[in-house]
Structures are given as C-alpha cells and as structure tokens.
Design a protein around this motif. Structure first.
Motif, PDB file in Angstrom:
ATOM      1  N   PRO A 293       0.723  -1.287  -0.073  1.00 43.57           N
ATOM      2  CA  PRO A 293      -0.073  -0.016  -0.124  1.00 43.57           C
ATOM      3  C   PRO A 293       0.765   1.329  -0.040  1.00 43.57           C
ATOM      4  N   VAL A 294       2.182   1.126   0.162  1.00 46.33           N
ATOM      5  CA  VAL A 294       3.103   2.435   0.323  1.00 46.33           C
ATOM      6  C   VAL A 294       3.674   2.672  -1.053  1.00 46.33           C
ATOM      7  N   GLU A 295       3.161   3.764  -1.834  1.00 45.02           N
ATOM      8  CA  GLU A 295       3.566   4.051  -3.161  1.00 45.02           C
ATOM      9  C   GLU A 295       4.894   4.508  -3.146  1.00 45.02           C
ATOM     10  N   SER A 296       5.305   5.363  -2.436  1.00 45.77           N
ATOM     11  CA  SER A 296       6.664   5.820  -2.297  1.00 45.77           C
ATOM     12  C   SER A 296       6.869   6.476  -0.765  1.00 45.77           C
ATOM     13  N   PHE A 297       7.901   6.804  -0.619  1.00 44.23           N
ATOM     14  CA  PHE A 297       8.251   7.300   0.737  1.00 44.23           C
ATOM     15  C   PHE A 297       9.352   8.270   1.025  1.00 44.23           C
ATOM     16  N   LEU A 298       9.697   9.202   1.761  1.00 50.06           N
ATOM     17  CA  LEU A 298      10.709  10.172   1.865  1.00 50.06           C
ATOM     18  C   LEU A 298      11.111  10.140   3.399  1.00 50.06           C
ATOM     19  N   PRO A 299      12.294  10.409   3.888  1.00 51.36           N
ATOM     20  CA  PRO A 299      13.549  10.147   2.865  1.00 51.36           C
ATOM     21  C   PRO A 299      13.693   8.863   2.268  1.00 51.36           C
ATOM     22  N   THR A 300      14.139   8.795   1.013  1.00 50.43           N
ATOM     23  CA  THR A 300      14.437   7.509   0.311  1.00 50.43           C
ATOM     24  C   THR A 300      15.417   6.783   1.150  1.00 50.43           C
ATOM     25  N   ASN A 301      16.296   7.512   1.733  1.00 47.18           N
ATOM     26  CA  ASN A 301      17.329   6.623   2.427  1.00 47.18           C
ATOM     27  C   ASN A 301      16.802   6.419   3.834  1.00 47.18           C
ATOM     28  N   THR A 302      16.811   5.057   4.213  1.00 48.93           N
ATOM     29  CA  THR A 302      16.340   4.717   5.414  1.00 48.93           C
ATOM     30  C   THR A 302      17.342   4.574   6.581  1.00 48.93           C
ATOM     31  N   ALA A 303      18.443   4.982   6.260  1.00 49.57           N
ATOM     32  CA  ALA A 303      19.415   5.020   7.322  1.00 49.57           C
ATOM     33  C   ALA A 303      20.157   6.668   7.765  1.00 49.57           C
ATOM     34  N   LEU A 304      19.467   7.168   8.543  1.00 51.49           N
ATOM     35  CA  LEU A 304      19.656   8.578   8.769  1.00 51.49           C
ATOM     36  C   LEU A 304      20.722   9.017  10.043  1.00 51.49           C
ATOM     37  N   THR A 305      21.513   9.972   9.834  1.00 53.01           N
ATOM     38  CA  THR A 305      22.260  10.690  10.751  1.00 53.01           C
ATOM     39  C   THR A 305      21.875  11.899  11.346  1.00 53.01           C
ATOM     40  N   LEU A 306      21.194  12.436  12.328  1.00 50.80           N
ATOM     41  CA  LEU A 306      20.852  13.659  12.764  1.00 50.80           C
ATOM     42  C   LEU A 306      21.685  14.184  13.540  1.00 50.80           C
ATOM     43  N   THR A 307      22.459  15.461  13.363  1.00 48.98           N
ATOM     44  CA  THR A 307      23.383  16.026  13.853  1.00 48.98           C
ATOM     45  C   THR A 307      23.031  17.364  14.659  1.00 48.98           C
ATOM     46  N   THR A 308      22.037  17.859  14.140  1.00 50.91           N
ATOM     47  CA  THR A 308      21.322  18.919  14.549  1.00 50.91           C
ATOM     48  C   THR A 308      19.893  19.028  15.350  1.00 50.91           C
ATOM     49  N   THR A 309      19.686  20.076  15.740  1.00 49.51           N
ATOM     50  CA  THR A 309      18.369  20.089  16.371  1.00 49.51           C
ATOM     51  C   THR A 309      17.219  20.376  15.188  1.00 49.51           C
ATOM     52  N   GLN A 310      17.652  20.588  13.803  1.00 50.69           N
ATOM     53  CA  GLN A 310      16.582  20.839  12.975  1.00 50.69           C
ATOM     54  C   GLN A 310      15.795  19.931  12.729  1.00 50.69           C
ATOM     55  N   ALA A 311      14.314  20.167  12.526  1.00 50.59           N
ATOM     56  CA  ALA A 311      13.218  19.013  12.653  1.00 50.59           C
ATOM     57  C   ALA A 311      13.659  18.297  11.200  1.00 50.59           C
ATOM     58  N   GLN A 312      13.156  17.130  11.341  1.00 50.92           N
ATOM     59  CA  GLN A 312      13.411  16.055  10.386  1.00 50.92           C
ATOM     60  C   GLN A 312      11.819  15.613   9.909  1.00 50.92           C
ATOM     61  N   THR A 313      11.421  15.537   8.524  1.00 52.84           N
ATOM     62  CA  THR A 313      10.380  15.270   8.288  1.00 52.84           C
ATOM     63  C   THR A 313      10.302  13.958   7.368  1.00 52.84           C
TER      64      THR A 313
END
Length: 464
Positions: A293-313
């Motif tokens: 049922p999931v046609e597509s998704f973002l981020p397409t990279n499913t391994a993320l590293t977050l180094t700032t307090t900026q929000a990730q959608t």
C-alpha cells in the motif's frame, strides 16, 4: 481447470465509468503483436496487472478486440472487491491476429485456425480452454514475457459469439462480455485467489478444499468461522431469511451433499450474485499478496544521522482504495506517537536520545472486507534507522580531592568543544566561564585547584 455452468443474468454490481480511464494511450509493436495500454494507475511493479490477449480475431477484427477488452475491463472493475481497489490495477491488451475467427467446436466437427488454438469442450461447450503446450499456453507465456513480464492475470478473449463460455487456471479464457458479462469475474477468482466452484452438478475434479469450500462441520474448525455468528445453525438451512447469512450451506465443489459453501449464493455459484463475504475476503487478500500500500516514501534513504536540532520530516504516498482510506500510525522506538496519524511526520531530534533510534510508519487497511489476515497482508511497516548525534554533555563522578582541589568528569558529544561554567548561585548566577576544552573519546576531566568554597555549582555548555 475449473468448469463453467450457464447462469442467470442480473448480478448486482457497482458502476465503474471506464470512459475516464484513458483507453488506448500507448502502443508498442513487436512482430505481429501489439501492446495497448488500457489503464495505468501506477508502476507495473506495484500494481495488479491485467492483460487481455486476442483469440479468434482476424486482422481486420483487432479494433473490435480492443473495444471488447475495454468492455471486459469495465465489467471486471464493476465487481467488488475489484471495484473498491480499482486504483490498484493496471490493464493492457496484446493484440495478435488469428487466421480465422471463432474457436474450435469438436461437437460439430468445426475446426478453425486461431493463434492460441482454443476449443470448446465436446460435451460441455461452454467450457472453453487452450492447450497446455506450445500452441496454447506456451504462446501466452511468450507474449507475456515479451510485452508484460509483470502480468498478474492473463485473459484470453475468445471471439466466438455462438456459445459464450470460458475457464480458469493459469490463464483465464473467456468470451467477450457482450456475450456473457459475468464469466471473466467468476474465472478471475479461480486464478487470483484459488477459489472453488460452488456448483452441485457432478464434474470430475480433485476433492481438495478451496478457501470457499469445505467438508468440515465442526464450528471451531471451519476456515471462515470468523464470519459465522454464534447463533447461526450449522449446517445452515437454505431459507430466505438466511440469504445474507454466512454459515455452512450444503452443496459445493460439484457435490450436492457432504460439501459446504459460506453463503446461499455467490459469484462462484451463480452469476446472478456478487461475491460472498468469504470469497470477497480471499480476493482482497490476493490483491495484497501482489502489491504494497505504500507507493513511495521520503526520505528514500532509510539510514539517517541527525547532528542538529533541525526538524526532520518523514512522509508517505499511499495507494488508496476508492471509498475508504488507509490508516497510518507513526512510532518512535516501537512506541506510537500520540496524534501522529497523517501521511507525514515531523520529528524533533531532541526528543530522541543520542544513539540509534527507530522511526516507523505503520500503514493498515482496516477494510471490513477482511476479518482474518493471519500473515498481516493488509499492513505494511516502514522503518528508518535514525542515529541522533546532538551535541550534549553531562557532568559526573564529582570527587573532593582536598587541598582546595575538586574534580569531575565531562562526557557526551561536543564536536566543537565545550565550556565549563561555575556559579555560587544555582538559580540566579552569574555563571562564569572557567575553561574551554574538547572531549577525547567522548570524555574529559576537569579539576578546579582553587575550590575554597565547597558550595559552588558547575555546568558544561557545548559550543556552537
């Protein structure tokens, strides 16, 4: 191979307006065959792909084949559950000419030269098949491999108006809907979901149970028991008041006695009826066996590293049914986030601990077409492994060394360094910067050599 039996007309069906689907928008030619696109709802890798192939249509009759295929598709998408999941389907037509029109009829000695060598059964002429070898199924397979390797349901459309009929199996065989509008829908259920005929007339066929047929009479062992109310008698009397009841009705699988079906009537028994609830469930599950049922998704990279307090959608594009919506629940580290039920989710990295975290989207089809889904076909979970590396330091291990010396440890993550600050007033300050330093392997030690006042407060601050 499943048999056909002539049935009355008048089946209650949902209207689906094929004119809006965009008929014949593309064509690719290879040798004597052409591929026509009847309906495109998305990539073939994530759709149920229906492919019509022409049988008994001469070259000058191929335009009629395309019109017949369009009508067959319209008819197919008018029946639930196909109607509810119409956006889950693509449809194509492979037009290939036969030397002659029609189909073989051994009962009267009629033989015609057609591409797939179709033939009516000598006794039951409404049973139309193609041979399993190179002149029948082999040619279907070769055309599908050339034009549509992602085919999920191949339908040989036989241009023989004299005797409507068809059969199910690896490939559906059927005459056009103008001759009989219900054969394709019935036969497709054999091929897509392995459903059985619910006829009571004798026919030589292996006595193996299908999702909608059984010899079981023990309530706790009936495969569709989730649909049976506790006060429904088993076996269930075929009385008018039980017409819409799911129970255990005697007569199925070519046996009038000893075999049972879920409801009094069904497309698998009579073309005058829609699919019963048990057959509709099996077909819905068969659709979800082929698509996600999931046609597509973002981020397409499913391994993320977050180094700032900026929000990730994070966001999803979903393959939605016609009259109901899929449900979404976002989770962090396996815990549902309250209110996070939309197709997008915005994460504040500071709400997660430093280190490896899991952000998940759980998509579920809560359709009332299905009550039993043992392998969770109607659910898809996407996971992003999200590593949080925010600058963060902690003070620990304080030790009074004597001789006006005091030491403690600083640990955490501070790529740009950190400052040590001190104050004699925890709430009001002022805070005085004592030193700036860097962590080594995630830690550092600080020693104050002039700690004359033991009531002194310390803190560490990461540098921007």
């Amino acid at each position: 191979m499943n048999s056909l039996e002539p049935q009355p007309s008048g089946w209650r069906r949902r209207a689906w307006h094929f004119a809006a689907l965009g008929l014949l928008v593309a064509a690719v030619s290879v040798r004597a065959a052409t591929l026509e696109t009847l309906l495109t709802n998305g990539p073939t890798a994530n759709r149920v792909n229906l492919v019509f192939l022409s049988e008994g249509y001469r070259t000058n009759e191929l335009p009629q084949f395309l019109a017949d295929a369009a009508s067959a598709l319209n008819n197919f998408l008018s029946a639930d559950p196909y109607a509810e999941y119409a956006s889950y389907f693509n449809a194509f037509a492979i037009a290939v000419a036969s030397a002659q029109s029609g189909s073989d009829r051994p009962s009267i000695g009629k033989n015609v030269d057609t591409y797939f060598s179709s033939a009516h059964d000598a006794v039951m002429e409404y049973l139309i098949t193609i041979p399993a070898g190179s002149t029948g199924q082999g040619r279907v397979t070769n055309l599908l491999q050339t034009f549509m390797p992602h085919s999920d349901l191949a339908v040989v459309l036989v241009n023989d108006p004299m005797i409507p009929g068809g059969s199910g199996g690896q490939t559906v065989v059927t005459t056009p809907v103008d001759f009989n509008p219900y054969i394709l829908v019935h036969e497709s259920a054999h091929t897509l979901a392995g459903l059985g005929d619910e006829y009571t007339n004798a026919f030589t066929y292996p006595d193996l149970e299908e999702p909608n047929t059984t010899r079981q009479t023990n309530r706790n062992l009936i495969k569709w028991r989730a649909w049976i109310d506790t006060n429904t008698p088993l076996p269930t009397p075929p009385l008018p008041e039980n017409y819409d009841t799911v129970g255990l009705f005697e007569g199925a699988h070519y046996h009038p006695k000893g075999w049972y079906r879920p409801q009094m009537d069904c497309t698998m028994n009579s073309y005058a009826a829609p699919f019963c609830r048990v057959c509709r469930e099996a077909l819905t599950l068969s659709i979800y066996q082929r698509i996600r049922p999931v046609e597509s998704f973002l981020p397409t990279n499913t391994a993320l590293t977050l180094t700032t307090t900026q929000a990730q959608t994070y966001s999803l594009t979903l393959l939605q049914p016609v009259n109901h919506s899929l449900s979404v629940q976002w989770l962090t580290n396996g815990v549902a986030v309250p209110g996070a039920t939309e197709t997008s989710f915005t994460l504040s990295p500071a709400t997660l601990p430093n280190g490896t975290n899991l952000v998940q989207a759980r998509v579920t089809d809560d359709t009332d077409f299905v009550r039993t889904d043992p392998t969770n076909l109607l659910r898809q979970t996407l996971t992003w492994t999200t590593k949080v590396e925010l600058p963060e330091v902690r003070l620990s291990s304080p030790v009074w060394l004597g001789n006006d010396r005091f030491t403690f440890r600083v640990t955490g993550s501070a790529p740009q360094g950190f400052s040590i600050l001190a104050s004699t007033n925890l709430t009001g300050g002022p805070w005085l910067a004592l030193t700036t330093n860097f962590l080594a392997n995630g830690q550092a030690n600080y020693t104050n050599t002039t700690a004359t006042n033991r009531w002194r407060f310390f803190r560490a601050r990461t540098l921007p």
